[in-house]
Design an enzyme around this catalytic site. Structure first.
Site, PDB file in Angstrom:
ATOM      1  CG  HIS A  93      -1.730  -1.368   1.220  1.00 48.62           C
ATOM      2  ND1 HIS A  93      -2.654  -1.757   0.278  1.00 48.62           N
ATOM      3  CD2 HIS A  93      -1.596  -2.414   2.091  1.00 48.62           C
ATOM      4  CE1 HIS A  93      -3.090  -2.978   0.564  1.00 48.62           C
ATOM      5  NE2 HIS A  93      -2.452  -3.404   1.644  1.00 48.62           N
ATOM      6  CD  GLU A 130      -1.868  -3.844   5.046  1.00 46.40           C
ATOM      7  OE1 GLU A 130      -1.285  -4.786   4.445  1.00 46.40           O
ATOM      8  OE2 GLU A 130      -3.073  -3.563   4.867  1.00 46.40           O
ATOM      9  CG  HIS A 185       0.826  -6.850   2.296  1.00 47.07           C
ATOM     10  ND1 HIS A 185      -0.061  -5.923   1.799  1.00 47.07           N
ATOM     11  CD2 HIS A 185       1.645  -7.175   1.273  1.00 47.07           C
ATOM     12  CE1 HIS A 185       0.213  -5.691   0.516  1.00 47.07           C
ATOM     13  NE2 HIS A 185       1.249  -6.444   0.174  1.00 47.07           N
ATOM     14  CD  GLU A 267      -1.388 -10.096   4.383  1.00 47.40           C
ATOM     15  OE1 GLU A 267      -1.365  -9.204   5.265  1.00 47.40           O
ATOM     16  OE2 GLU A 267      -1.903  -9.920   3.261  1.00 47.40           O
TER      17      GLU A 267
END
Length: 303
Positions: A93, A130, A185, A267
Site C-alpha cells: 500500500h 497498515e 503486509h 502478512e
C-alpha cells in the site's frame, strides 16, 4: 724545600702520553666490539644499531587495502553474504493512497483477470495504518540486507502520490532481475484470528501471467520466511488459514501473478486483533519482524 724530585720536561710529558694512548686504544676497541656483539639492551637485538644503506627505507604497506590483508585481494566479504544479490522489498500500500481514491480504484490487468490498482490497506482499531507499518518494517529490512551486501530496491518509499499499482510493483521486481522479492503486509481479519502467514504464487498462465518458473523457488523462499519469522518474533503461524503451516497459495494477486522472479507476500499479523495489534504497533517487535524477514531472505539466497 725540595724532596729531590723534579717536574718532567715537555719532551718527557709527550712521550709518556703517547705510551698511555698506545696502551688504551686496543683496550677501548676490544670493549666496543664486546658491546656491539651484545646489542642494545633496550632494543633486545644482537645487531649493530648503526644504519646501513637500506636501514632508513620504509617498507611499502601490505596490499589488500583497509582489510589489512597481504594477499592483494579485495576486502573479505565473509561478513556480507549477500554481496552481488538484488532484493526487491515491496512495502504494501502507500500512506497517501487514501488521498487518491479514484486513482487507486481504477482497474489494471493482472494477467488472468482485472483488479484495482491498489487499496488503502487496513489499520488497527487505534488507527495505526497498515501502510505505515509496512514502510517501517521494510526500511528496517533494507538496512539489514544492505549491511549484508545486498542491493535493495523498493517499489515505493512513501515518496509517491499513491501506489504504485499492483502490476507496476511486479514489474519493478522483474526489471531489477531480483534474486528475491518480498511484499510486506499486515492482515485485516476478524478479531480472534491471530498469527502470520506467507502467501505463495499459484501456478497460473494466461494473458501476461506465467508463474511456472517461479512457483518452486517462491515456495522455498516462503518456507524460509516462515521458519525465520517465527523464530525471530515468537509469533505463530495463522490460526485461520494455511492449516498451521503459515503458507497460503493464491492466484488472485497481481504482484505475484505478474512476477517473473521468486516472490512472496508476508502478512505479519492481524491488525484487527488486539493481541496481534499490540505487537504490530511495538517498535521493538517490528525490529524483530524485520530480522526474521531479512534472515529468511538470506537463508534462501545462500541455499
Amino acid at each position: 724545600m725540595s724532596n729531590g724530585s723534579f717536574p718532567p720536561s715537555p719532551g718527557r710529558r709527550s712521550g709518556t702520553l703517547a705510551v698511555v694512548l698506545t696502551a688504551l686504544v686496543p683496550v677501548c676497541l676490544a670493549g666496543w666490539l664486546i658491546w656491539d656483539s651484545m646489542g642494545d639492551p633496550k632494543s633486545g637485538g644482537g645487531t649493530s644499531s648503526l644504519p646501513t644503506a637500506d636501514s632508513t627505507s620504509i617498507a611499502p604497506p601490505a596490499s589488500g587495502g583497509p582489510s589489512g590483508g597481504a594477499t592483494g585481494h579485495p576486502k573479505d566479504d565473509s561478513g556480507r553474504p549477500l554481496t552481488g544479490k538484488v532484493v526487491v522489498i515491496d512495502p504494501g500500500h502507500n500512506p497517501h493512497n487514501r488521498d487518491h481514491p479514484s486513482a487507486i480504484a481504477r482497474s489494471v490487468d493482472i494477467g488472468t483477470a482485472k483488479k484495482e490498482c491498489d487499496t488503502t490497506g487496513t489499520a488497527t482499531n487505534s488507527g495505526y495504518s497498515e501502510a505505515s507499518f509496512t514502510l517501517d518494517v521494510s526500511r528496517r529490512v533494507r538496512t539489514l540486507l544492505q549491511d549484508r551486501g545486498a542491493k535493495v530496491v523498493f517499489t515505493q518509499d512513501g515518496d509517491r502520490a499513491y501506489g504504485p499499482c499492483v502490476d507496476e510493483r511486479a514489474e519493478i521486481g522483474n526489471k531489477a532481475h531480483a534474486d528475491a522479492a518480498v511484499s510486506v503486509h499486515a492482515d485485516g481479519a476478524a478479531a480472534g484470528q491471530r498469527g502470520f502467514h506467507v502467501i505463495l504464487p499459484a501456478s497460473v498462465r494466461g494473458g501476461g501471467a506465467d508463474t511456472s518458473a517461479i512457483t518452486g523457488p517462491s515456495h522455498r523462499l516462503g518456507t524460509r520466511l516462515v521458519t525465520e519469522f517465527s523464530e525471530a518474533t515468537g509469533a505463530k503461524p495463522a490460526n485461520y488459514m494455511g492449516d498451521g503451516t503459515g503458507l497460503k497459495v493464491r492466484d488472485d494477486l497481481g504482484g505475484l501473478n505478474l512476477s517473473t522472479v521468486p516472490k512472496v507476500f508476508i502478512e505479519c499479523g492481524n491488525m484487527r486483533d488486539s493481541k496481534d495489534a499490540a505487537q504490530l504497533t511495538d517498535a521493538a517487535w517490528r525490529e524483530r519482524a524485520a530480522r526474521g524477514i531479512a534472515q529468511g531472505i538470506t537463508d534462501f539466497l545462500n541455499r
